[in-house]
Motif scaffolding. Structure first.
Motif, PDB file in Angstrom:
ATOM      1  N   TYR A  53       0.820  -1.205   0.000  1.00 18.49           N
ATOM      2  CA  TYR A  53       0.000   0.000   0.000  1.00 18.49           C
ATOM      3  C   TYR A  53       0.857   1.260   0.000  1.00 18.49           C
ATOM      4  O   TYR A  53       1.818   1.374   0.757  1.00 18.49           O
ATOM      5  CB  TYR A  53      -0.928   0.055   1.222  1.00 18.49           C
ATOM      6  N   ALA A  54       0.473   2.213  -0.836  1.00 14.90           N
ATOM      7  CA  ALA A  54       1.026   3.572  -0.780  1.00 14.90           C
ATOM      8  C   ALA A  54      -0.090   4.519  -1.193  1.00 14.90           C
ATOM      9  O   ALA A  54      -0.937   4.178  -2.034  1.00 14.90           O
ATOM     10  CB  ALA A  54       2.226   3.727  -1.712  1.00 14.90           C
ATOM     11  N   SER A  55      -0.093   5.696  -0.610  1.00 16.92           N
ATOM     12  CA  SER A  55      -1.106   6.689  -0.960  1.00 16.92           C
ATOM     13  C   SER A  55      -1.037   7.039  -2.445  1.00 16.92           C
ATOM     14  O   SER A  55      -2.053   7.284  -3.088  1.00 16.92           O
ATOM     15  CB  SER A  55      -0.909   7.953  -0.117  1.00 16.92           C
ATOM     16  N   ALA A  56       0.187   7.054  -3.005  1.00 17.58           N
ATOM     17  CA  ALA A  56       0.378   7.449  -4.400  1.00 17.58           C
ATOM     18  C   ALA A  56      -0.098   6.401  -5.395  1.00 17.58           C
ATOM     19  O   ALA A  56      -0.246   6.706  -6.582  1.00 17.58           O
ATOM     20  CB  ALA A  56       1.849   7.760  -4.652  1.00 17.58           C
ATOM     21  N   THR A  57      -0.343   5.175  -4.940  1.00 17.81           N
ATOM     22  CA  THR A  57      -0.781   4.112  -5.845  1.00 17.81           C
ATOM     23  C   THR A  57      -2.161   3.605  -5.429  1.00 17.81           C
ATOM     24  O   THR A  57      -3.179   4.039  -5.963  1.00 17.81           O
ATOM     25  CB  THR A  57       0.240   2.960  -5.851  1.00 17.81           C
ATOM     26  N   THR A  58      -2.203   2.725  -4.444  1.00 16.91           N
ATOM     27  CA  THR A  58      -3.482   2.166  -3.995  1.00 16.91           C
ATOM     28  C   THR A  58      -4.413   3.264  -3.485  1.00 16.91           C
ATOM     29  O   THR A  58      -5.607   3.272  -3.809  1.00 16.91           O
ATOM     30  CB  THR A  58      -3.249   1.128  -2.885  1.00 16.91           C
ATOM     31  N   GLY A  59      -3.885   4.187  -2.700  1.00 17.95           N
ATOM     32  CA  GLY A  59      -4.719   5.258  -2.178  1.00 17.95           C
ATOM     33  C   GLY A  59      -5.340   6.089  -3.285  1.00 17.95           C
ATOM     34  O   GLY A  59      -6.516   6.474  -3.216  1.00 17.95           O
ATOM     35  N   SER A  60      -4.573   6.369  -4.316  1.00 20.40           N
ATOM     36  CA  SER A  60      -5.084   7.143  -5.443  1.00 20.40           C
ATOM     37  C   SER A  60      -6.167   6.374  -6.200  1.00 20.40           C
ATOM     38  O   SER A  60      -7.174   6.953  -6.625  1.00 20.40           O
ATOM     39  CB  SER A  60      -3.932   7.503  -6.391  1.00 20.40           C
ATOM     40  N   VAL A  61      -5.971   5.065  -6.362  1.00 21.37           N
ATOM     41  CA  VAL A  61      -6.980   4.237  -7.027  1.00 21.37           C
ATOM     42  C   VAL A  61      -8.283   4.250  -6.230  1.00 21.37           C
ATOM     43  O   VAL A  61      -9.378   4.440  -6.774  1.00 21.37           O
ATOM     44  CB  VAL A  61      -6.473   2.791  -7.201  1.00 21.37           C
ATOM     45  N   HIS A  62      -8.184   4.043  -4.921  1.00 24.79           N
ATOM     46  CA  HIS A  62      -9.381   4.033  -4.083  1.00 24.79           C
ATOM     47  C   HIS A  62     -10.122   5.371  -4.162  1.00 24.79           C
ATOM     48  O   HIS A  62     -11.354   5.415  -4.258  1.00 24.79           O
ATOM     49  CB  HIS A  62      -8.996   3.739  -2.635  1.00 24.79           C
TER      50      HIS A  62
ATOM     51  N   PRO B 163       8.945   9.587  -1.579  1.00 25.23           N
ATOM     52  CA  PRO B 163       9.537  10.612  -0.709  1.00 25.23           C
ATOM     53  C   PRO B 163       9.303  10.251   0.758  1.00 25.23           C
ATOM     54  O   PRO B 163       8.214   9.777   1.113  1.00 25.23           O
ATOM     55  CB  PRO B 163       8.771  11.891  -1.087  1.00 25.23           C
ATOM     56  N   GLU B 164      10.288  10.474   1.580  1.00 23.36           N
ATOM     57  CA  GLU B 164      10.139  10.179   3.005  1.00 23.36           C
ATOM     58  C   GLU B 164       8.967  10.944   3.611  1.00 23.36           C
ATOM     59  O   GLU B 164       8.294  10.447   4.521  1.00 23.36           O
ATOM     60  CB  GLU B 164      11.429  10.518   3.753  1.00 23.36           C
ATOM     61  N   ARG B 165       8.696  12.149   3.094  1.00 21.62           N
ATOM     62  CA  ARG B 165       7.615  12.952   3.664  1.00 21.62           C
ATOM     63  C   ARG B 165       6.257  12.256   3.503  1.00 21.62           C
ATOM     64  O   ARG B 165       5.355  12.455   4.321  1.00 21.62           O
ATOM     65  CB  ARG B 165       7.577  14.339   3.039  1.00 21.62           C
ATOM     66  N   GLN B 166       6.109  11.422   2.447  1.00 23.05           N
ATOM     67  CA  GLN B 166       4.844  10.722   2.270  1.00 23.05           C
ATOM     68  C   GLN B 166       4.689   9.606   3.290  1.00 23.05           C
ATOM     69  O   GLN B 166       3.571   9.295   3.719  1.00 23.05           O
ATOM     70  CB  GLN B 166       4.726  10.197   0.839  1.00 23.05           C
ATOM     71  N   LEU B 167       5.793   8.985   3.674  1.00 22.80           N
ATOM     72  CA  LEU B 167       5.722   7.996   4.757  1.00 22.80           C
ATOM     73  C   LEU B 167       5.300   8.674   6.059  1.00 22.80           C
ATOM     74  O   LEU B 167       4.470   8.150   6.808  1.00 22.80           O
ATOM     75  CB  LEU B 167       7.079   7.315   4.952  1.00 22.80           C
ATOM     76  N   ILE B 168       5.890   9.840   6.313  1.00 20.59           N
ATOM     77  CA  ILE B 168       5.591  10.555   7.553  1.00 20.59           C
ATOM     78  C   ILE B 168       4.145  11.025   7.575  1.00 20.59           C
ATOM     79  O   ILE B 168       3.465  10.960   8.612  1.00 20.59           O
ATOM     80  CB  ILE B 168       6.563  11.741   7.719  1.00 20.59           C
ATOM     81  N   LYS B 169       3.628  11.485   6.435  1.00 19.63           N
ATOM     82  CA  LYS B 169       2.236  11.924   6.371  1.00 19.63           C
ATOM     83  C   LYS B 169       1.259  10.800   6.706  1.00 19.63           C
ATOM     84  O   LYS B 169       0.186  11.033   7.263  1.00 19.63           O
ATOM     85  CB  LYS B 169       1.914  12.456   4.967  1.00 19.63           C
ATOM     86  N   ALA B 170       1.638   9.573   6.349  1.00 22.15           N
ATOM     87  CA  ALA B 170       0.757   8.427   6.590  1.00 22.15           C
ATOM     88  C   ALA B 170       0.899   7.865   8.001  1.00 22.15           C
ATOM     89  O   ALA B 170       0.160   6.964   8.389  1.00 22.15           O
ATOM     90  CB  ALA B 170       1.051   7.323   5.574  1.00 22.15           C
ATOM     91  N   ASP B 171       1.839   8.397   8.762  1.00 28.03           N
ATOM     92  CA  ASP B 171       2.126   7.876  10.103  1.00 28.03           C
ATOM     93  C   ASP B 171       1.286   8.608  11.147  1.00 28.03           C
ATOM     94  O   ASP B 171       1.403   9.822  11.300  1.00 28.03           O
ATOM     95  CB  ASP B 171       3.617   8.045  10.408  1.00 28.03           C
ATOM     96  N   THR B 172       0.451   7.869  11.860  1.00 31.34           N
ATOM     97  CA  THR B 172      -0.382   8.463  12.912  1.00 31.34           C
ATOM     98  C   THR B 172       0.085   8.045  14.303  1.00 31.34           C
ATOM     99  O   THR B 172      -0.577   8.351  15.294  1.00 31.34           O
ATOM    100  CB  THR B 172      -1.853   8.041  12.732  1.00 31.34           C
ATOM    101  N   SER B 173       1.226   7.359  14.381  1.00 28.15           N
ATOM    102  CA  SER B 173       1.680   6.819  15.664  1.00 28.15           C
ATOM    103  C   SER B 173       3.048   7.338  16.084  1.00 28.15           C
ATOM    104  O   SER B 173       3.660   6.790  17.004  1.00 28.15           O
ATOM    105  CB  SER B 173       1.721   5.287  15.586  1.00 28.15           C
TER     106      SER B 173
ATOM    107  N   GLU C 130       1.026  -2.888  14.640  1.00 26.34           N
ATOM    108  CA  GLU C 130      -0.169  -2.065  14.596  1.00 26.34           C
ATOM    109  C   GLU C 130       0.168  -0.627  14.210  1.00 26.34           C
ATOM    110  O   GLU C 130      -0.596   0.049  13.531  1.00 26.34           O
ATOM    111  CB  GLU C 130      -0.853  -2.088  15.963  1.00 26.34           C
ATOM    112  N   LYS C 131       1.352  -0.168  14.619  1.00 30.29           N
ATOM    113  CA  LYS C 131       1.746   1.211  14.366  1.00 30.29           C
ATOM    114  C   LYS C 131       2.104   1.475  12.907  1.00 30.29           C
ATOM    115  O   LYS C 131       1.903   2.574  12.407  1.00 30.29           O
ATOM    116  CB  LYS C 131       2.935   1.587  15.259  1.00 30.29           C
ATOM    117  N   ASN C 132       2.666   0.484  12.220  1.00 36.05           N
ATOM    118  CA  ASN C 132       3.132   0.735  10.843  1.00 36.05           C
ATOM    119  C   ASN C 132       2.487  -0.202   9.827  1.00 36.05           C
ATOM    120  O   ASN C 132       3.050  -0.437   8.757  1.00 36.05           O
ATOM    121  CB  ASN C 132       4.651   0.630  10.768  1.00 36.05           C
ATOM    122  N   GLN C 133       1.316  -0.722  10.142  1.00 32.57           N
ATOM    123  CA  GLN C 133       0.678  -1.711   9.270  1.00 32.57           C
ATOM    124  C   GLN C 133       0.371  -1.186   7.872  1.00 32.57           C
ATOM    125  O   GLN C 133       0.259  -1.958   6.925  1.00 32.57           O
ATOM    126  CB  GLN C 133      -0.609  -2.238   9.919  1.00 32.57           C
ATOM    127  N   PHE C 134       0.233   0.142   7.719  1.00 34.46           N
ATOM    128  CA  PHE C 134      -0.037   0.714   6.399  1.00 34.46           C
ATOM    129  C   PHE C 134       1.191   1.388   5.798  1.00 34.46           C
ATOM    130  O   PHE C 134       1.087   2.079   4.784  1.00 34.46           O
ATOM    131  CB  PHE C 134      -1.186   1.723   6.476  1.00 34.46           C
TER     132      PHE C 134
END
Length: 339
Positions: A131-140, A195-205, A220-224
């Motif tokens: 999963y990545a926001s730029a791929t799967t997230g964009s498709v969804h 980009p590392e910033r996209q990993l950080i944006k997806a991190d809520t923990s 549980e913290k990094n499952q996505f």
């Protein structure tokens, strides 16, 4: 009433032809996606329309000409083969279609074709194992945008990722076994970078990039987390191949711009291996289920040329899953298991 299930197999996309105009159109749509270049609207448009696409369209079209086959773009050719074989295996109670996030066949056209067949439910399968926001997230997001315009919306199930799906792992392992693995000095598991910033944006923990081992295990913290899922895919493949940690390295390719991307970079790892005297490198690309520019051209040609200049001899690509029977079986099993 016999209920039908619609299945959408969705990949990233490809130009309609390997010419500058088609590649320009593809790159513009792709790079203007705010989940791909996550900059404010004005800055993103200035970068894409004013700098990136005008300068990259011609060089990229030259690469696509090298990639193109008599049948067309491999991503589309193998995509249709996968669609047809999965349809045959699933049978008449399923309607399987192929869509591309960018260009053709569009996601909207695929949804229209499936819904025309009076399906009762939709299964969305983005063909990205991790999963990545730029791929799967964009498709969804695109699927939800399209469906939101319809008055009648069927039941919808979206697959988030399948990074350690056993049948897919078996398919990658089978591909690797075509080569005498022990004859290679080192093995790379090269994934598409982010980009590392996209990993950080997806991190809520508050977990992301806190230490060098934060991606080594899924929790549980990094499952996505895209990077953590890449390491999990590698762990599953290397376990099946009985590889020890000193035999392989996880790395990331295809970075763009000057901001930090996920490391280590594939090019840097190759350079370090060459300095140690390595001559033969075997490369898996488990973020790509189908061979494309990032595998056929970037790995097999560009990295091969760089490695030779460093004193190495061979960078051998392990082919993508493409239309391998085990991959077709994996997709079929994945579809059934998510319904």
């Amino acid at each position: 009433m016999d209920q039908k299930t619609g299945v959408l197999l969705i990949n990233l996309g490809t130009p309609d032809a390997p010419d500058k105009k088609s590649v320009y159109r593809y790159l513009k749509q792709f790079l203007l996606d705010p989940r791909v270049i996550d900059e404010p609207w004005l800055k993103r448009n200035l970068l894409v329309r004013g700098i990136i696409v005008p300068f990259r369209a011609k060089p990229s079209s030259d690469l696509y000409k090298q990639l193109w086959t008599e049948e067309g773009s491999p991503l589309k050719v193998f995509g249709y083969k996968l669609r047809d074989e999965v349809q045959n295996m699933l049978g008449e109670h399923y309607v399987v279609e192929l869509g591309m996030r960018y260009q053709n066949p569009s996601i909207e056209s695929a949804i229209d074709k499936v819904i025309e067949q009076k399906v009762s439910r939709l299964l969305i399968l983005p063909l990205f194992p991790q999963y990545a926001s730029a791929t799967t997230g964009s498709v969804h997001e695109e699927v939800m945008r399209i469906l939101s315009k319809r008055w009648e919306i069927p039941e919808v199930k979206m697959i988030n990722s399948f990074y350690d799906f056993p049948e897919m792992i078996d398919a990658f392992v089978e591909r690797g076994k075509q080569y005498e693995i022990d004859s290679y000095d080192h093995i790379l598991f090269s994934y598409h970078g982010l980009p590392e910033r996209q990993l950080i944006k997806a991190d809520t923990s508050n977990h992301c990039l806190q230490d060098e081992s934060c991606c080594q295990n899924i929790s549980e913290k990094n499952q996505f987390c895209y990077s953590a899922q890449c390491y999990a895919t590698t762990a599953a493949i290397t376990k099946k191949l009985n590889l020890s940690p000193d035999q392989y390295t996880v790395c990331f390719q295809s970075r763009l711009g000057k901001t930090p991307w996920i490391q280590p970079y594939t090019s840097d790892v190759l350079e370090a291996l060459a300095e140690k005297g390595a001559k033969k490198i075997l490369v898996f690309c488990p973020a790509f289920i189908c061979d494309c520019i990032e595998t056929t051209i970037e790995i097999s040609e560009e990295y091969q040329e760089e490695f030779e200049e460093m004193g190495g001899e061979k960078v051998q690509l392990v082919e993508g899953l493409n239309d391998h029977p085990l991959w077709i079986n994996a997709v079929t099993t994945l579809v059934k298991g998510n319904l």
